[in-house]
Design a protein around this motif. Sequence first.
Motif, short mmCIF file in Angstrom:
data_model
loop_
_atom_site.label_atom_id
_atom_site.label_comp_id
_atom_site.label_asym_id
_atom_site.label_seq_id
_atom_site.Cartn_x
_atom_site.Cartn_y
_atom_site.Cartn_z
N GLY A 38 14.18 -3.80 -8.65
CA GLY A 38 14.83 -3.83 -7.20
C GLY A 38 12.64 -3.85 -7.00
N LYS A 39 13.01 -4.34 -5.78
CA LYS A 39 11.59 -4.86 -4.99
C LYS A 39 10.25 -3.92 -5.82
CE LYS A 39 8.54 -4.75 -1.18
NZ LYS A 39 9.73 -4.74 0.04
N TRP A 40 9.54 -4.81 -6.44
CA TRP A 40 8.44 -4.12 -7.10
C TRP A 40 6.77 -4.27 -6.45
CZ3 TRP A 40 7.12 -0.38 -9.95
CH2 TRP A 40 5.11 -0.54 -10.30
N HIS A 41 6.42 -5.03 -5.69
CA HIS A 41 5.43 -5.52 -5.14
C HIS A 41 3.80 -5.60 -5.07
CE1 HIS A 41 5.06 -7.63 -0.30
NE2 HIS A 41 4.52 -7.93 -1.14
N LEU A 42 3.70 -5.15 -6.35
CA LEU A 42 2.30 -3.89 -6.66
C LEU A 42 1.85 -5.12 -7.47
CD1 LEU A 42 3.28 -0.71 -6.62
CD2 LEU A 42 2.31 -1.65 -5.55
N GLY A 43 2.25 -6.76 -8.20
CA GLY A 43 1.77 -7.21 -8.43
C GLY A 43 2.07 -6.91 -10.33
N PHE A 44 1.58 -8.12 -11.13
CA PHE A 44 2.07 -8.68 -12.35
C PHE A 44 0.37 -8.62 -13.67
CE2 PHE A 44 6.15 -8.29 -10.87
CZ PHE A 44 6.74 -7.62 -11.79
N GLY A 45 -0.09 -8.29 -14.51
CA GLY A 45 -0.51 -9.35 -15.19
C GLY A 45 -2.25 -8.61 -15.12
N VAL A 105 8.21 -9.76 -5.27
CA VAL A 105 7.67 -9.48 -4.41
C VAL A 105 9.15 -9.84 -3.09
CG1 VAL A 105 5.63 -10.58 -4.95
CG2 VAL A 105 7.82 -12.51 -4.03
N VAL A 106 8.69 -9.77 -1.76
CA VAL A 106 9.66 -9.81 -1.04
C VAL A 106 10.34 -11.05 -1.17
CG1 VAL A 106 8.72 -7.43 0.29
CG2 VAL A 106 8.36 -10.04 1.25
N PRO A 118 0.53 -1.34 -0.23
CA PRO A 118 0.28 0.05 0.21
C PRO A 118 1.32 1.04 0.37
CG PRO A 118 -0.37 -1.07 2.23
CD PRO A 118 0.68 -2.64 1.23
N SER A 119 1.95 1.16 0.60
CA SER A 119 2.88 2.47 0.68
C SER A 119 3.39 2.83 -0.16
CB SER A 119 4.05 2.27 1.67
OG SER A 119 5.16 1.52 1.69
N ARG A 120 3.47 2.01 -1.58
CA ARG A 120 4.37 1.49 -2.07
C ARG A 120 3.39 2.33 -3.86
NH1 ARG A 120 9.27 -0.60 -3.53
NH2 ARG A 120 10.00 -1.75 -1.25
N TYR A 121 2.25 2.30 -3.60
CA TYR A 121 0.62 2.26 -4.93
C TYR A 121 0.28 4.07 -4.34
CZ TYR A 121 -3.97 2.34 -6.54
OH TYR A 121 -4.63 3.03 -6.54
N LYS A 155 3.10 -9.27 -17.71
CA LYS A 155 2.67 -7.94 -18.30
C LYS A 155 1.87 -7.90 -17.70
CE LYS A 155 5.85 -6.47 -21.49
NZ LYS A 155 5.69 -5.87 -22.78
N PRO A 156 0.48 -6.88 -17.54
CA PRO A 156 1.37 -5.15 -17.07
C PRO A 156 1.66 -5.38 -16.29
CG PRO A 156 -0.84 -4.92 -17.70
CD PRO A 156 -0.43 -6.13 -17.43
N GLY A 157 2.82 -4.37 -16.31
CA GLY A 157 3.88 -4.43 -14.86
C GLY A 157 4.31 -2.99 -14.53
N PRO A 158 5.65 -3.23 -14.90
CA PRO A 158 6.51 -1.50 -14.01
C PRO A 158 6.05 -0.70 -15.01
CG PRO A 158 7.60 -3.20 -12.94
CD PRO A 158 6.22 -3.93 -13.73
N LEU A 159 6.14 -2.05 -16.52
CA LEU A 159 6.61 -1.17 -17.37
C LEU A 159 5.29 -0.49 -18.21
CD1 LEU A 159 8.66 -3.89 -19.83
CD2 LEU A 159 9.69 -1.45 -18.08
#
Length: 184
Positions: A141-148, A175-176, A91-94, A159-163
């Motif tokens: 590095g650490k993304w931890h916000l999900g993919f697809g 993830v961690v 949640p903090s990254r979001y 995908k979709p992801g950070p890009l």
Amino acid sequence: SKHLNIMMSLSVSKIARLTVHNALFWSLPLAVAGNNQQKLPNIIIIYPDDLGYGDISCYGATKIRTPNIDRLASEGKSFLDAHTASAASTPSRYCLLTGEYAFRKGIRGPIFLRDSLLINPGQLTFASLSKKYGYVTACIGKWHLGFGNKTPDWNGELKPGPLEVGFDYYFGVPVVNSHPLLFT
């Protein structure tokens, strides 16, 4: 000359007892200014998990030395009154990337391996906004916000992801390291 902007996110398990068993993940979304006429500022946001105010030496730590962070703090601006919207990384990254309260979207804790991307592609993010001002962005590095769009296929393309939410480049961990394995 090119300007380098770094947003780092360190995830440290029990910072006071760094051992071989405690992993240090870090992500630094990089942004390099394009050929703008105006001089873009260097921006470094250090956004750590499990790191307290007194855990870096420029803020008083005595057990851990952080000379590179100390140098960045002395050469730039340090913001001494910062808050996070959540104690959990997802949640903090979001919140940091979207400017929205994760709690209002039902995001209250860390996501798991089966969770899809929490940020809608095309949604305004810190990365996509930076690009509008001439920066090239990367997330490392650490993304931890999900993919697809559904449960990610960890052997396929993530995908979709950070890009798809504003980053030009991504290299990192989804993830961690302490994440439970989920087998189907």
